[in-house]
Design a protein around this motif. Structure first.
Motif, mmCIF file in Angstrom:
data_model
loop_
_atom_site.group_PDB
_atom_site.id
_atom_site.type_symbol
_atom_site.label_atom_id
_atom_site.label_comp_id
_atom_site.label_asym_id
_atom_site.label_seq_id
_atom_site.Cartn_x
_atom_site.Cartn_y
_atom_site.Cartn_z
ATOM 1 N N ASN A 25 2.530 10.240 -1.854
ATOM 2 C CA ASN A 25 3.079 8.957 -1.767
ATOM 3 C C ASN A 25 2.851 7.896 -2.709
ATOM 4 O O ASN A 25 2.111 8.270 -3.816
ATOM 5 C CB ASN A 25 2.812 8.399 -0.312
ATOM 6 N N SER A 33 3.165 8.286 7.383
ATOM 7 C CA SER A 33 3.959 8.402 6.344
ATOM 8 C C SER A 33 4.132 9.986 6.208
ATOM 9 O O SER A 33 5.342 10.568 6.017
ATOM 10 C CB SER A 33 3.398 8.075 5.078
ATOM 11 N N GLN A 86 0.744 -1.262 -0.035
ATOM 12 C CA GLN A 86 -0.126 -0.077 0.034
ATOM 13 C C GLN A 86 0.747 1.262 0.137
ATOM 14 O O GLN A 86 0.473 2.388 -0.362
ATOM 15 C CB GLN A 86 -1.063 -0.039 1.268
ATOM 16 N N GLU A 87 2.120 1.135 0.600
ATOM 17 C CA GLU A 87 2.864 2.245 0.640
ATOM 18 C C GLU A 87 4.385 1.863 0.684
ATOM 19 O O GLU A 87 4.784 0.709 0.466
ATOM 20 C CB GLU A 87 2.496 3.089 1.803
ATOM 21 N N ASN A 120 -6.542 11.614 2.300
ATOM 22 C CA ASN A 120 -5.577 11.485 0.799
ATOM 23 C C ASN A 120 -6.786 11.603 -0.146
ATOM 24 O O ASN A 120 -7.793 11.754 0.226
ATOM 25 C CB ASN A 120 -5.462 10.082 0.675
ATOM 26 N N SER A 170 -1.219 6.456 6.397
ATOM 27 C CA SER A 170 -1.063 7.365 5.501
ATOM 28 C C SER A 170 -0.601 8.810 6.378
ATOM 29 O O SER A 170 0.219 9.654 5.995
ATOM 30 C CB SER A 170 -2.264 7.837 4.474
ATOM 31 N N THR A 216 1.952 3.622 -3.843
ATOM 32 C CA THR A 216 1.500 2.130 -3.778
ATOM 33 C C THR A 216 2.818 1.564 -4.590
ATOM 34 O O THR A 216 3.346 2.153 -5.555
ATOM 35 C CB THR A 216 0.356 1.705 -4.320
#
Length: 361
Positions: free
Chosen positions: A277, A192, A108-109, A243, A189, A279
């Protein structure tokens, strides 16, 4: 005596276990079944038909399984998928080490796949694959992973409640926004974003901003970004940090931006709130069938695969020539802090900071 590689893996495993509770899934769903790619793209054809690969996915099944189904139909490659959150999947790979059945890790990140790369568990992707993606979304050093889609941090606000919208997350500490901002400190998120704040502005600056936000009455009682978006759109609170795709996915349901009770602000320049960011995906170093694993990565980056993500998931495609999702600014107009996304793997320090200031336990 433990080997150097094992010591590194153990350290990263500890990190990922600590992070697991905060790293949820994609926290939302696609808007419908919709179109999926009709062709694999150049170079894969059906020459790998009959092979099987195992994918460890940190992305939600509802979001990516339709695309995987079409990949199987187009290539004849069977895909066995294990779903979980990104930190859990990375921790499992670390536990399994060289015996892992995983051929591909789809995160996912970037932080989780970056951690595996530092533990020497990721293989190498061909340069021509990485070069399909803008340089912001591939590692500055090495070829262990490549970005698949982009996800921008934004400020969401209710225009009926905010006369003077902020331009930066730094503005949110202003007294005029006292008690009017919502966030979700446990969200991956969000963490991050704080990591990018720490890396680009320094630990002291990040701590000071968090403490100033707390002094200004930020509301951290929401459980998800969707909850924050709904609260802002309904007028329960004036502003929030989310997001972009949560807002974009809601547009078809309400009949367009003019019917949304909220608007987005994409911070500019090197504002930490402007982080974009990604994926990310990579092939494991011990992949049993590297060619088939490679074909899966290329499928995600194919024109058809990238279009699927833009049209159904409302994330930004990273391959040139594919249209951006509707309702949001084009990716090329988005700015943000200059950062190697691999450095977002320092989430352990972010969690320590958030714990020290009392935002998470």
């Amino acid at each position: 005596m433990p080997t150097r590689r094992w010591r590194a893996a153990s350290a990263v495993l500890t990190l990922l276990v600590l992070l697991a509770p905060a790293c949820g899934g994609d926290d939302g769903s696609a808007s419908g079944s919709g179109p999926v790619p009709s062709s694999v793209g150049d170079g894969t054809d059906r020459e790998l038909e009959g092979t099987t690969i195992t994918v460890y996915s940190g992305r939600d099944e509802e979001l990516v399984q339709p695309l995987i189904d079409r990949f199987e139909a187009d290539t004849g490659i069977t895909v066995e998928v294990r779903y979980g959150d990104s930190a859990e999947m990375a921790a499992q790979i670390l536990e399994e080490g060289s015996e892992t059945p995983a051929d591909v890790f789809y995160s996912q990140e970037v932080g989780a796949v970056g951690a595996l790369a530092k533990a020497d568990l990721m293989g190498r992707l061909p340069a021509e694959v990485l070069e399909r993606v803008d340089e912001r979304f591939r590692p500055h050093e090495g070829t262990a992973w490549v970005g698949v889609t982009g996800r921008s941090r934004v400020i969401v606000y209710n225009p009926d409640l905010v006369d003077d919208p902020p331009e930066s997350v730094l503005d949110l500490t202003d007294p005029q926004y006292e008690g009017q901002v919502a966030w979700v400190p446990g969200n991956a998120s969000f963490q991050s974003f704080v990591t990018a704040f720490r890396v680009t502005r320094g630990e002291d600056a990040a701590r000071q901003w968090l403490e100033d936000m707390q002094a200004n009455g930020v509301d951290g009682d929401y459980e998800s970004n969707v909850d924050v978006l709904d609260a802002v759109s309904n007028g329960d609170i004036a502003l929030g940090l989310i997001n972009h795709y949560y807002w974009a996915r809601a547009l078809p349901e309400v009949g367009g931006a003019e019917n949304m009770g909220s608007r987005l602000i994409f911070p500019k320049g090197d504002d930490p709130g402007a982080l974009v960011n990604a994926t990310a995906v990579g092939v494991l170093a011990g992949a049993e069938d590297e060619s088939a694993a490679q074909a899966f990565v290329e499928y995600l980056l194919s024109e058809a695969g990238q279009s699927y993500f833009a049209e159904e998931v409302f994330e930004y495609p990273l391959v040139e020539g594919v249209d951006d999702p509707e309702g949001v600014p084009p990716l090329e107009e988005l700015e943000g802090p200059a950062i190697d996304l691999t450095d977002l793997d320092s989430l352990e320090e972010t969690q320590s900071l958030l714990s020290e200031v009392g935002l998470i336990s």
